[in-house]
Design an enzyme around this catalytic site. Structure first.
Site, mmCIF file in Angstrom:
data_model
loop_
_atom_site.group_PDB
_atom_site.id
_atom_site.type_symbol
_atom_site.label_atom_id
_atom_site.label_comp_id
_atom_site.label_asym_id
_atom_site.label_seq_id
_atom_site.Cartn_x
_atom_site.Cartn_y
_atom_site.Cartn_z
ATOM 1 N N HIS A 25 20.544 69.736 22.620
ATOM 2 C CA HIS A 25 19.863 70.539 23.629
ATOM 3 C C HIS A 25 18.861 69.693 24.414
ATOM 4 C CE1 HIS A 25 21.246 74.456 21.781
ATOM 5 N NE2 HIS A 25 21.470 73.580 20.805
ATOM 6 N N ASP A 130 16.591 76.955 27.834
ATOM 7 C CA ASP A 130 17.690 77.079 26.888
ATOM 8 C C ASP A 130 17.800 78.537 26.460
ATOM 9 O OD1 ASP A 130 19.110 76.911 24.171
ATOM 10 O OD2 ASP A 130 19.093 74.808 24.761
ATOM 11 N N ALA A 339 24.227 55.180 17.266
ATOM 12 C CA ALA A 339 25.353 54.517 17.924
ATOM 13 C C ALA A 339 25.372 54.807 19.420
ATOM 14 C CB ALA A 339 26.667 54.991 17.299
ATOM 15 N N GLN A 341 27.305 56.128 21.566
ATOM 16 C CA GLN A 341 28.551 56.891 21.492
ATOM 17 C C GLN A 341 29.361 56.851 22.783
ATOM 18 O OE1 GLN A 341 28.953 60.568 19.193
ATOM 19 N NE2 GLN A 341 29.367 61.651 21.100
ATOM 20 N N HIS A 356 32.749 66.337 15.030
ATOM 21 C CA HIS A 356 32.306 67.664 14.623
ATOM 22 C C HIS A 356 32.489 68.690 15.746
ATOM 23 C CE1 HIS A 356 29.191 65.899 16.993
ATOM 24 N NE2 HIS A 356 28.408 66.948 16.926
ATOM 25 N N TRP A 359 29.277 70.309 21.549
ATOM 26 C CA TRP A 359 29.780 70.345 22.916
ATOM 27 C C TRP A 359 29.450 69.072 23.695
ATOM 28 C CZ3 TRP A 359 33.781 72.016 24.919
ATOM 29 C CH2 TRP A 359 33.944 72.113 26.295
ATOM 30 N N SER A 361 29.403 66.079 22.516
ATOM 31 C CA SER A 361 30.408 65.102 22.086
ATOM 32 C C SER A 361 31.773 65.412 22.695
ATOM 33 C CB SER A 361 30.507 65.070 20.557
ATOM 34 O OG SER A 361 29.358 64.459 19.996
ATOM 35 N N ASP A 380 28.469 76.480 17.107
ATOM 36 C CA ASP A 380 29.538 76.715 18.078
ATOM 37 C C ASP A 380 30.748 75.827 17.834
ATOM 38 O OD1 ASP A 380 27.741 74.592 18.757
ATOM 39 O OD2 ASP A 380 28.688 74.437 20.707
ATOM 40 N N GLN A 381 30.628 74.875 16.908
ATOM 41 C CA GLN A 381 31.653 73.853 16.750
ATOM 42 C C GLN A 381 33.051 74.386 16.401
ATOM 43 O OE1 GLN A 381 29.780 71.167 13.952
ATOM 44 N NE2 GLN A 381 27.957 70.988 15.254
#
Length: 463
Positions: A25, A130, A339, A341, A356, A359, A361, A380-381
């Protein structure tokens, strides 16, 4: 730290952004703040607790938030408990972060005072909050010259799925086929989070519209469905670069990228479960064995979940089977630090992502054209995973959500890795991911749908 009075300068339109104090977030909110302040020359104030402002700043890659014109930070000292992550919890939701979430509740009065001061010297104050900071901004609609917009850092598919679960509205068959595969919400969140979320729901305000960290080329169907039900929606993502300037020299180049330079194209699977997931020792062992037995190249980010304040206390070092790193050293890299990413996903040697399905990612993987081995953990995953595997068809499931309480055996990990990396099915997903990457890239260019969407939003708030 600058005071609120020092921050407040006279402007026509001022933007205040209030994120939830959790990495995904904080990141999405900061990237939105960057774009509004830099590309559109709007004064933006990013508001959170002191610990979480520092966290957001420290994890910004490729730019310096403290040297960004028009971007200011309003940070408030709030104390809260900082328990360690529990890798053996029956629910994977990071309950250690809930005290930090609750700390944000103390920002209600400071945020209202900040907005009041700005409203007195500005034509309009635009507050972007948010969904999970609704409690904090509940007094803002009573302040003259203000407008509120809700920022959703989850997918539009997930937001629409809650509506569909409740009322089952008529939807196109394309959407219905995917929505019918929604997993249960059981086990997604902890009781502590449910209590916190209920405070946000009770304080929910009906503002001038919703902002999503997505693109219409990815989720246009669900953005359109939400527009028919709840007014104006803007898809302003992805909140990450879609083209990277990765240095080719050793100066400032991360060691993981140097390792990737030596690997064949599309040969490496990147394994990372984000900043909020802790694996148990047994889960780590099975994952390690599965990666080894797959005989595929991999980068594995093996680190514990964030605490509520990432700058305090010791971090657990996850243990691997004895001699593991030496055995896999020629084709595997185990990382225990933060990392890069996006750069890893954007490297030509990376051909898959075991994720995982947070969102951010998902959006980064889509932006870089990398298919996903979906292993959702909480929140949410599980529903994002459905969107990735069944909606966009750029991923496979590592294991069914109904089996979330079982340790995933090494054989299952091995099969998922090999399917994604060296099967015709995986190659088809890689091709679809590459096509989606190009669509996203075009969307942010001049005349693209995302570029037009941002121009529409800025025109709306500055009207």
């Amino acid at each position: 730290m600058a005071t609120v009075d020092q921050h407040c300068q006279q402007h026509d339109v001022v933007v205040v952004i209030v994120p939830l104090p959790a990495q995904g977030h904080l990141h999405a909110s900061l990237e939105l703040a960057r774009r509004l302040s830099s590309a559109h020359n709007l004064p933006v104030y990013y508001v959170s607790t002191a610990a979480h402002v520092r966290q957001a700043q420290s994890r910004a890659r490729g730019w310096d938030p403290l040297k960004t014109p028009n971007l200011k930070f309003s940070e408030f000292e709030v104390s809260f408990d900082i328990p360690p992550p529990n890798p053996n919890a029956s629910i994977k939701f990071p309950s250690q972060l809930v005290p930090a979430f609750n700390s944000s509740l103390h920002l209600r009065e400071p945020v209202a005072e900040l907005v009041k001061k700005m409203a007195r010297i500005s034509t309009k104050v635009v507050v972007i909050h948010d969904f999970l900071t609704s409690y904090v901004v509940q007094d803002v609609p009573k302040i003259p010259n203000t407008e509120c917009y809700c920022l959703h850092t989850v997918s539009a598919f997930v937001v629409f799925s809650y509506v569909w679960d409740a009322v089952k509205p008529h939807v196109p068959r394309e959407a219905e086929v995917v929505l019918k595969q929604l997993p249960s919400l059981e086990g997604c969140n902890s009781p502590e989070l449910e209590e916190f979320a209920q405070k946000q729901i009770d304080a929910r305000i009906y503002g001038a519209g919703n902002i999503f960290s997505t693109s219409r080329v990815i989720e246009g169907l669900y953005i359109d469905l939400l527009e028919t039900m709840s007014g104006k929606q803007w898809a302003l993502g992805p909140f990450n670069p879609v083209e990277l300037e990765i240095p080719t020299t050793a100066i400032n180049r991360h060691y993981s990228l140097e390792w990737l330079d030596k690997q064949p194209v599309n040969s490496v699977i990147f394994v990372s479960f984000g900043s909020t997931t802790s694996l148990s020792e047994e889960e780590i062992k099975e994952l390690a064995i599965g990666l080894e037995q797959s005989q595929q190249r991999f980068i594995w980010v093996l680190r514990d979940a964030d605490k509520g304040d990432i700058f305090t206390g010791d971090v657990r070092k996850c243990q691997l089977p004895e001699g593991y790193e030496e055995r896999v050293s020629e084709r595997g890299l185990v990382m225990r630090d933060w990392a890069p990413q996006l750069e890893i996903l954007g490297h030509v040697s990376t051909g898959g992502f075991m994720s995982h399905c947070g969102w951010n990612s998902c959006m980064e993987s889509i932006s870089m054209g990398v298919p996903i081995a979906a292993w959702p953990m909480h929140s949410d995953q599980p529903r994002n995973a459905v969107m990735i595997t069944e909606g966009l068809k750029i991923g496979i499931s590592v294991r069914e959500w109904e089996k979330r309480n079982e340790v995933v055996p090494a054989e299952t990990v091995e099969k998922a890795v090999r399917t994604l990396m060296v099967s015709s099915e995986g190659e088809e997903m890689r091709q679809r991911a590459a096509e989606l990457k190009e669509a996203v890239k075009l969307s942010v260019m001049e005349g693209g749908v995302t570029q037009k969407e941002m121009e529409s939003f800025v025109a709306h708030i500055t009207r």
